[in-house]
Scaffold this active site. Structure first.
Site, PDB file in Angstrom:
ATOM      1  CD1 TRP A 180      60.679  41.853  69.099  1.00 45.14           C
ATOM      2  CD2 TRP A 180      59.348  43.522  69.801  1.00 45.14           C
ATOM      3  NE1 TRP A 180      60.509  42.736  68.053  1.00 45.14           N
ATOM      4  CE2 TRP A 180      59.697  43.769  68.460  1.00 45.14           C
ATOM      5  CE3 TRP A 180      58.522  44.432  70.467  1.00 45.14           C
ATOM      6  CZ2 TRP A 180      59.254  44.893  67.761  1.00 45.14           C
ATOM      7  CZ3 TRP A 180      58.074  45.555  69.779  1.00 45.14           C
ATOM      8  CH2 TRP A 180      58.437  45.775  68.423  1.00 45.14           C
ATOM      9  CD  GLU A 221      58.100  38.565  69.536  1.00 43.30           C
ATOM     10  OE1 GLU A 221      57.912  39.162  70.623  1.00 43.30           O
ATOM     11  OE2 GLU A 221      57.239  38.506  68.640  1.00 43.30           O
ATOM     12  CE  LYS A 223      58.665  43.377  63.601  1.00 45.65           C
ATOM     13  NZ  LYS A 223      57.656  44.185  64.274  1.00 45.65           N
ATOM     14  CG  ASP A 254      55.256  37.315  65.993  1.00 43.12           C
ATOM     15  OD1 ASP A 254      54.827  37.185  64.825  1.00 43.12           O
ATOM     16  OD2 ASP A 254      54.746  38.104  66.808  1.00 43.12           O
ATOM     17  CG  HIS A 257      58.382  38.799  64.246  1.00 43.28           C
ATOM     18  ND1 HIS A 257      58.778  39.114  65.517  1.00 43.28           N
ATOM     19  CD2 HIS A 257      57.260  39.515  64.029  1.00 43.28           C
ATOM     20  CE1 HIS A 257      57.922  39.956  66.060  1.00 43.28           C
ATOM     21  NE2 HIS A 257      56.983  40.213  65.178  1.00 43.28           N
ATOM     22  CG  HIS A 281      54.333  36.259  70.244  1.00 45.86           C
ATOM     23  ND1 HIS A 281      54.800  37.554  70.310  1.00 45.86           N
ATOM     24  CD2 HIS A 281      54.146  35.851  71.527  1.00 45.86           C
ATOM     25  CE1 HIS A 281      54.901  37.906  71.588  1.00 45.86           C
ATOM     26  NE2 HIS A 281      54.517  36.898  72.338  1.00 45.86           N
ATOM     27  CG  ASP A 289      54.999  41.678  62.351  1.00 43.49           C
ATOM     28  OD1 ASP A 289      54.300  40.678  62.586  1.00 43.49           O
ATOM     29  OD2 ASP A 289      55.498  42.391  63.239  1.00 43.49           O
ATOM     30  CG  ASP A 291      51.063  41.749  64.687  1.00 39.79           C
ATOM     31  OD1 ASP A 291      51.301  40.644  65.189  1.00 39.79           O
ATOM     32  OD2 ASP A 291      51.948  42.622  64.524  1.00 39.79           O
ATOM     33  CG  ASP A 321      51.907  39.554  69.102  1.00 41.37           C
ATOM     34  OD1 ASP A 321      51.185  40.562  69.266  1.00 41.37           O
ATOM     35  OD2 ASP A 321      53.119  39.631  68.811  1.00 41.37           O
TER      36      ASP A 321
HETATM   37  C1  RNT Z   1      56.258  42.999  67.590  1.00 40.48           C
HETATM   38  C2  RNT Z   1      56.262  41.745  68.371  1.00 40.48           C
HETATM   39  C3  RNT Z   1      55.809  41.860  69.801  1.00 40.48           C
HETATM   40  C4  RNT Z   1      54.612  42.753  69.957  1.00 40.48           C
HETATM   41  C5  RNT Z   1      54.015  42.745  71.340  1.00 40.48           C
HETATM   42  C6  RNT Z   1      53.065  43.872  71.557  1.00 40.48           C
HETATM   43  O1  RNT Z   1      56.487  42.819  66.256  1.00 40.48           O
HETATM   44  O2  RNT Z   1      55.498  40.774  67.718  1.00 40.48           O
HETATM   45  O3  RNT Z   1      55.598  40.601  70.321  1.00 40.48           O
HETATM   46  O4  RNT Z   1      53.610  42.428  69.053  1.00 40.48           O
HETATM   47  O5  RNT Z   1      55.012  42.716  72.266  1.00 40.48           O
HETATM   48 ZN    ZN Z   2      55.158  38.949  68.755  1.00 37.98          ZN
END
Ligand code: RNT
Ligand code: ZN
Length: 412
Positions: A180, A221, A223, A254, A257, A281, A289, A291, A321
């Protein structure tokens, strides 16, 4: 009759075999991210987090050393059920004071992690770290127009392939290596093509390192935006899906994303039709995003249902994640990982064939009524039975509080 026996009978009446569900769940592997314990800081260069991602909060007890992170991860292992892998980022290299560029990382810089994993029977996954580093220039890495910068990060990616292969060989478990990059622009770019062309070239160069595809599963990955990178990301969904398809690597989605009304649960079936494997993820985006810690919420359950009812537990590689520094970090970690398992159990306890038949027969009245009734079926009793069989305490909060008192609160 105990609660499990009674719940089992109730599910039987719905056409669900709870024993089969428990057995299936105990075989699922969840790759647990290492970065919840230290706010995604790592040990290699001490730069603060960048790349459009952010950890907010300052709850005491952040792991500051590999030893502390390992101790915290042991707590997570003890308080979560199921099979697990440890998912490391390159920035968690253990360098012992040695100055090593990310482009010079070698397997030996991760020996301690391999020892740790082997002692606990864990497989390892890996991620090159393309952020929080002085060689990130103007928010760009693999797509940088500066050849020196671009080449640096290509070498980093190549080094990570070698390290991933070492992980697979040392643990006997294939290693998923996820790429990523944060690359993007805050404001409207004049050229969207050139950075993507450079990213494509860089990825090709990384993948030109010979590696055993049985041992290393490379994923990419995508985004949609990052903080400070709102207008354009190089690694968009279209780029990453097309790149993965054309080069025979695995796409990674993810669920933080995408645009806020776009759901990963709706994307899984399409990708399953066109890919042998698919990586996830699992996170929780709150308006962006962000998290947040994964909860037992609608979308997490819907993602789990898509995996289970499409018979794809062995094709979807599930990783967590998220990073929350506003609450006890170990509790955050455990809550999220348990919720992934919980959602999978919920999905395994659906009479999926019956529900599908209702849809095929266009009996949407029954479908809605049944799906709603299933939400309040005695799920908690089956979950508690699962925890008991896995030897994991149902009340993890008490254990987490003890650990906070004895260990975390002493990290001044
Ligand atoms: C970032 C991505 C990625 C990170 C990690 C730390 O938006 O989700 O996967 O969260 O690599
Ligand atoms: Zn991620």
């Amino acid at each position: 009759m105990n609660r499990y026996e009674e719940a089992k009978r109730m599910y039987e009446a719905l056409g669900v075999d709870t024993e089969a569900a428990l057995k299936a769940l105990s075989n699922v592997t969840v790759s647990v991210h290492c970065w919840q314990g230290d706010d995604v800081i790592g040990f290699d260069c001490g730069e603060s987090l960048s790349g459009g991602i952010q950890t907010t909060g300052n709850y005491p007890g952040r792991a500051r050393t590999p030893e502390e992170l390992m101790a915290d991860f042991d707590k997570v292992l003890a308080l979560t059920p199921g099979k697990k892998k440890l998912n490391l980022h390159a920035s968690y290299a253990i360098l012992n004071g040695e100055k090593v560029g990310r482009d010079e990382l070698e397997p030996r810089h991760y020996e301690k992690w391999v020892e740790y994993a082997r002692a606990r029977g864990l497989g390892l996954d890996f991620n090159p770290t393309f952020f929080a580093h002085p060689m990130v220039k103007d928010n760009l890495t693999l797509s940088s127009p500066d050849e020196e910068v671009r080449r640096y990060w290509v070498r980093h990616g190549q080094a990570c392939i070698r390290i991933s292969e070492y992980f697979a060989e040392a643990t006997g478990v294939p290693c998923l290596m996820n790429i990523w990059i944060p690359d993007g622009y805050k404001d409207i770019p004049a050229d969207r093509l050139a950075p993507r062309a450079r990213f494509m070239k860089s990825l090709d160069e990384i993948l030109s390192v010979p590696y055993d595809k049985e041992k290393v599963i490379v994923t990419l990955e995508s985004k949609v935006f990052g903080i400070g990178l709102e207008s354009y990301t190089v690694g968009s969904a279209e780029f990453c899906l097309s790149y993965s398809a054309s080069r025979g690597i695995t796409p990674l989605m993810d669920n933080g994303h995408y645009h806020p009304t776009e759901m990963v649960s709706d994307k899984i079936s399409s990708l399953l039709l066109f890919n042998d494997k698919l990586a996830l993820h699992v996170t929780r985006p709150v308006r962006w995003d962000s998290d947040h810690v994964v909860l037992f919420d609608d979308e997490t359950r819907e993602i789990a249902k898509e995996i289970v009812r499409n018979d794809a537990l062995d094709r979807v590689l599930i990783a967590t994640d998220y990073f929350d520094a506003s609450i006890n970090r170990v509790s955050a970690w455990v809550t999220g990982v348990r919720n992934v398992h919980k959602a999978l159990l919920f999905a395994l306890l659906q009479p999926n064939e019956k529900l599908k038949a209702l849809q095929e027969n266009a009996d949407f009245t029954s479908l809605m009524a049944m799906q709603e009734e299933l939400k309040t079926a005695p799920f908690g009793d089956i979950w508690n039975e699962y925890l008991a069989r896995e030897g994991v305490p149902a009340d993890y909060l008490a254990a987490v509080k003890d650990y906070e008192r004895d260990v975390l609160s002493r990290r001044a």
